[in-house]
Every structure is written in structure tokens, then in C-alpha cells.
Design a protein around this motif. Structure first.
Motif, mmCIF file in Angstrom:
data_model
loop_
_atom_site.group_PDB
_atom_site.id
_atom_site.type_symbol
_atom_site.label_atom_id
_atom_site.label_comp_id
_atom_site.label_asym_id
_atom_site.label_seq_id
_atom_site.Cartn_x
_atom_site.Cartn_y
_atom_site.Cartn_z
ATOM 1 N N PHE A 149 3.813 7.101 3.257
ATOM 2 C CA PHE A 149 4.142 5.841 3.905
ATOM 3 C C PHE A 149 3.798 4.678 2.989
ATOM 4 C CE2 PHE A 149 5.424 7.065 8.059
ATOM 5 C CZ PHE A 149 4.724 8.228 8.361
ATOM 6 N N PHE A 185 -8.612 4.937 7.918
ATOM 7 C CA PHE A 185 -7.953 5.386 9.143
ATOM 8 C C PHE A 185 -8.661 6.591 9.736
ATOM 9 C CE2 PHE A 185 -3.954 3.143 9.859
ATOM 10 C CZ PHE A 185 -3.843 2.404 8.693
ATOM 11 N N GLY A 186 -8.689 6.666 11.067
ATOM 12 C CA GLY A 186 -9.077 7.877 11.757
ATOM 13 C C GLY A 186 -7.921 8.862 11.782
ATOM 14 N N THR A 187 -8.188 10.063 12.298
ATOM 15 C CA THR A 187 -7.165 11.103 12.326
ATOM 16 C C THR A 187 -6.224 10.989 13.525
ATOM 17 O OG1 THR A 187 -8.732 12.575 13.386
ATOM 18 C CG2 THR A 187 -8.516 12.751 11.004
ATOM 19 N N GLY A 220 -6.647 3.906 -4.853
ATOM 20 C CA GLY A 220 -7.237 4.129 -3.548
ATOM 21 C C GLY A 220 -8.111 5.367 -3.562
ATOM 22 N N LYS A 242 -8.755 -2.806 1.621
ATOM 23 C CA LYS A 242 -8.460 -1.445 2.021
ATOM 24 C C LYS A 242 -8.849 -1.195 3.468
ATOM 25 C CE LYS A 242 -10.614 0.046 -1.891
ATOM 26 N NZ LYS A 242 -11.095 1.017 -2.902
ATOM 27 N N GLN A 285 0.043 11.154 4.484
ATOM 28 C CA GLN A 285 -0.439 11.642 5.773
ATOM 29 C C GLN A 285 -0.183 13.141 5.853
ATOM 30 O OE1 GLN A 285 1.549 10.222 9.426
ATOM 31 N NE2 GLN A 285 -0.463 10.000 10.371
ATOM 32 N N TYR A 329 -2.853 0.657 -4.086
ATOM 33 C CA TYR A 329 -2.492 -0.567 -3.414
ATOM 34 C C TYR A 329 -2.313 -1.684 -4.445
ATOM 35 C CZ TYR A 329 -7.375 -2.153 -3.811
ATOM 36 O OH TYR A 329 -8.615 -2.537 -4.277
ATOM 37 N N LEU A 381 -0.762 -4.403 9.112
ATOM 38 C CA LEU A 381 0.104 -3.627 8.241
ATOM 39 C C LEU A 381 1.445 -3.387 8.904
ATOM 40 C CD1 LEU A 381 -2.454 -0.984 6.937
ATOM 41 C CD2 LEU A 381 -1.436 -2.840 5.622
ATOM 42 N N TYR A 400 0.838 -1.201 0.000
ATOM 43 C CA TYR A 400 0.000 0.000 0.000
ATOM 44 C C TYR A 400 0.873 1.251 0.000
ATOM 45 C CZ TYR A 400 -3.375 -3.388 1.871
ATOM 46 O OH TYR A 400 -4.177 -4.492 2.060
ATOM 47 N N PHE A 434 4.581 -0.866 8.379
ATOM 48 C CA PHE A 434 4.846 0.406 7.712
ATOM 49 C C PHE A 434 6.340 0.672 7.613
ATOM 50 C CE2 PHE A 434 0.815 2.614 7.178
ATOM 51 C CZ PHE A 434 -0.035 1.876 7.992
ATOM 52 N N TYR A 471 0.278 5.239 1.287
ATOM 53 C CA TYR A 471 -0.563 6.207 1.966
ATOM 54 C C TYR A 471 0.148 7.552 1.982
ATOM 55 C CZ TYR A 471 -3.339 2.381 3.979
ATOM 56 O OH TYR A 471 -4.148 1.287 4.168
ATOM 57 N N LEU A 506 -5.322 6.495 1.452
ATOM 58 C CA LEU A 506 -4.785 5.490 0.548
ATOM 59 C C LEU A 506 -4.645 6.050 -0.861
ATOM 60 C CD1 LEU A 506 -3.933 2.502 0.177
ATOM 61 C CD2 LEU A 506 -6.331 2.008 -0.346
ATOM 62 N N GLY A 559 -2.927 16.624 10.871
ATOM 63 C CA GLY A 559 -4.299 16.636 11.351
ATOM 64 C C GLY A 559 -5.253 15.756 10.574
ATOM 65 N N MET A 560 -4.715 15.058 9.587
ATOM 66 C CA MET A 560 -5.570 14.192 8.752
ATOM 67 C C MET A 560 -5.154 12.744 8.944
ATOM 68 S SD MET A 560 -7.392 16.471 7.211
ATOM 69 C CE MET A 560 -8.102 15.668 5.782
ATOM 70 N N GLY A 561 -6.060 11.855 8.672
ATOM 71 C CA GLY A 561 -5.721 10.447 8.745
ATOM 72 C C GLY A 561 -4.899 10.019 7.546
ATOM 73 N N LEU A 562 -4.471 8.799 7.559
ATOM 74 C CA LEU A 562 -3.765 8.226 6.418
ATOM 75 C C LEU A 562 -4.747 8.036 5.266
ATOM 76 C CD1 LEU A 562 -1.765 5.633 8.473
ATOM 77 C CD2 LEU A 562 -0.721 7.384 7.059
ATOM 78 N N GLY A 609 6.824 5.514 11.103
ATOM 79 C CA GLY A 609 5.610 4.918 10.598
ATOM 80 C C GLY A 609 4.802 4.289 11.721
ATOM 81 N N PRO A 610 3.497 4.116 11.509
ATOM 82 C CA PRO A 610 2.655 3.469 12.522
ATOM 83 C C PRO A 610 3.134 2.049 12.822
ATOM 84 C CG PRO A 610 1.304 4.584 10.879
ATOM 85 C CD PRO A 610 2.708 4.582 10.357
ATOM 86 N N TYR A 646 -3.080 1.244 15.977
ATOM 87 C CA TYR A 646 -1.661 1.435 15.721
ATOM 88 C C TYR A 646 -1.144 2.559 16.610
ATOM 89 C CZ TYR A 646 -2.157 -1.329 11.466
ATOM 90 O OH TYR A 646 -2.401 -2.351 10.579
#
Lengths: 115, 110
Positions: free
Chosen positions: A90, B100-102, A58, B97, A37, A48, A104, A33, A106, A35, A45, A40-43, B43-44, B36
Motif C-alpha cells: 500500500f 499499526f496494530g494487527t 522504515g 512514522k 501488509q 517514506y 493518511l 509512504y 491510502f 507499507y 513501513l 494477520g500482521m499489521g502494516l 486500502g484503509p 482506520y
């Protein structure tokens, strides 16, 4: 095992330049995958792959391309870099898509700035 | 629309002060909920996977629980080294897939 290795760690690009972010894993994982980042935001996609020769988009694929010629490598190509692509990228891999065994792994990330 | 929401955004605790982080999700079906840990500049790193409501997992001072709509990450008697961002993700059925949350930024003060 080195796990998931990403290069470079940092890069500054000028608008319109192109580059390839490298990702390799030595765990014989079939799923890989990419990603991004943002603060303030999530990962999110980007692309993949479920195996060599198979890739899919994604959530945010525009401006990027990928290829998967081997199990180990999954490079991400940025064509005509734009400031909106400034982010931390990532790469991740997973042994299988079966939920009860998956997790996962990373890489350490690539911090990219487009100026 | 499938969505993952984490709260609070940031949390400051004194060493030894227990608390919980929340992850709520709306997905058409759950193919696993994942926690995570992410340290600055890294990385996570995988912590837990939960698959069904009522399931619990523990690791040192961390305990993750799951209901049909949310998951909690309980931190018992935290130490400064527990300071990190904690990310929650869900796997969506029929795909490979994850959403993810923030994240929740946790700071534990000595």
C-alpha cells in the motif's frame, strides 16, 4: 481528485526478477509512504518521504528502493524478488507531518506474488 | 519498544448487538492515535484521530475514546455494512512514522 493511485493491482514475479510499483497522488501532499501488509500482521513501513528528493527507511527496507523526484510520484523498486516479498503493498500520502492535521490517504493496493 | 496491540483479533456480532474494540499502546510519547477501517481488497480508510487522554470522537454508530494507555472503538447497534477490519495506529513523536496494530476483523450478522 483521484486521490492515491497505485499500479499494477496484481502481479506475479519469478524469483530474481525486478519490478517497480507505481504510486501517484494528486492532492499535493508532501508526505508519502510505502507499507506492506501480510496476513494477520499489521502494516509495516518500508520507506517514506517527506518531500521531493527526501526519502528515508522504515521498519523493513531490505530488498527495496525508492525515489521521489516529484511531489506526485513515489515509486517502489523491488530488485531480485524473493518469496518473502510476497505481500500486499500500500502507498499512502499525508498533507503534513503536524499531528493535528494529519491523516493518511491510502491507495487500493498491489497484490504481489513471488514464485 | 514502541508497540500497538489490538483485541480481539476477530469479533462476530448480531445486528444491533453493541460492543467495543480495544487498542493498547506503549510508546515513549503519543503524536496522535488513529483509527482506520479496511474493507477486503481495499486500502484503509481514515475514521478518527485522537490526541489526548479523555478525548472522544463520534461518527454515526462509531465512537472512539482515548486514555493514557489505550483507545476503544465503541460500535453501537451495528449493521452488516459495519463489517470490516478496524486498524489502530499511533504516531511516534519526533518522526513522521506510524505504528499499526494487527487489526480487529468485525463481522456483523443480519
Amino acid at each position: 481528485n483521484a486521490g492515491v493511485t497505485q499500479t499494477p493491482k496484481f502481479r506475479i514475479l519469478k524469483i530474481g526478477q525486478s519490478m517497480t510499483l507505481q504510486c501517484t497522488q494528486d492532492m499535493n501532499h508532501n508526505y508519502m509512504y510505502w507499507y506492506r501488509q501480510d496476513p494477520g500482521m499489521g502494516l509495516k513501513l518500508i520507506y517514506y518521504s517527506v518531500g521531493a528528493g527526501i526519502t528515508d527507511k522504515g521498519e523493513v527496507p531490505n530488498g527495496y528502493n525508492v525515489s521521489r523526484s516529484t511531489t506526485e510520484d513515489f515509486p517502489l523498486r523491488l530488485e531480485l524478488a524473493a518469496p518473502s516479498q510476497t505481500s500486499v503493498y500500500f502507498c499512502a500520502s499525508s498533507l503534513t507531518g503536524t499531528a493535528r492535521r494529519e491523516k493518511l490517504f491510502f491507495g487500493s493496493g498491489t497484490q504481489l506474488s513471488v514464485l | 519498544e514502541d508497540q500497538v496491540t489490538q483485541s480481539p483479533e476477530a469479533l462476530r456480532l448480531q445486528e444491533g448487538e453493541s460492543s467495543s474494540l480495544n487498542c493498547s499502546y506503549t510508546v515513549s510519547g503519543l503524536r496522535g492515535l488513529f483509527w482506520y477501517r479496511q474493507d477486503p481488497g481495499k486500502g484503509p480508510e481514515f475514521l478518527f484521530t485522537l490526541y489526548s487522554a479523555g478525548e472522544e470522537k463520534e461518527k454515526e454508530r462509531l465512537k472512539a475514546t482515548l486514555t493514557k494507555k489505550e483507545s476503544f472503538l465503541h460500535i453501537t447497534a451495528p449493521k452488516p455494512e459495519d463489517s470490516a477490519t478496524y486498524l489502530c495506529a499511533v504516531g511516534t513523536p519526533g518522526t513522521y512514522k506510524y505504528i499499526f496494530g494487527t487489526g480487529t476483523r468485525l463481522k456483523v450478522l443480519a
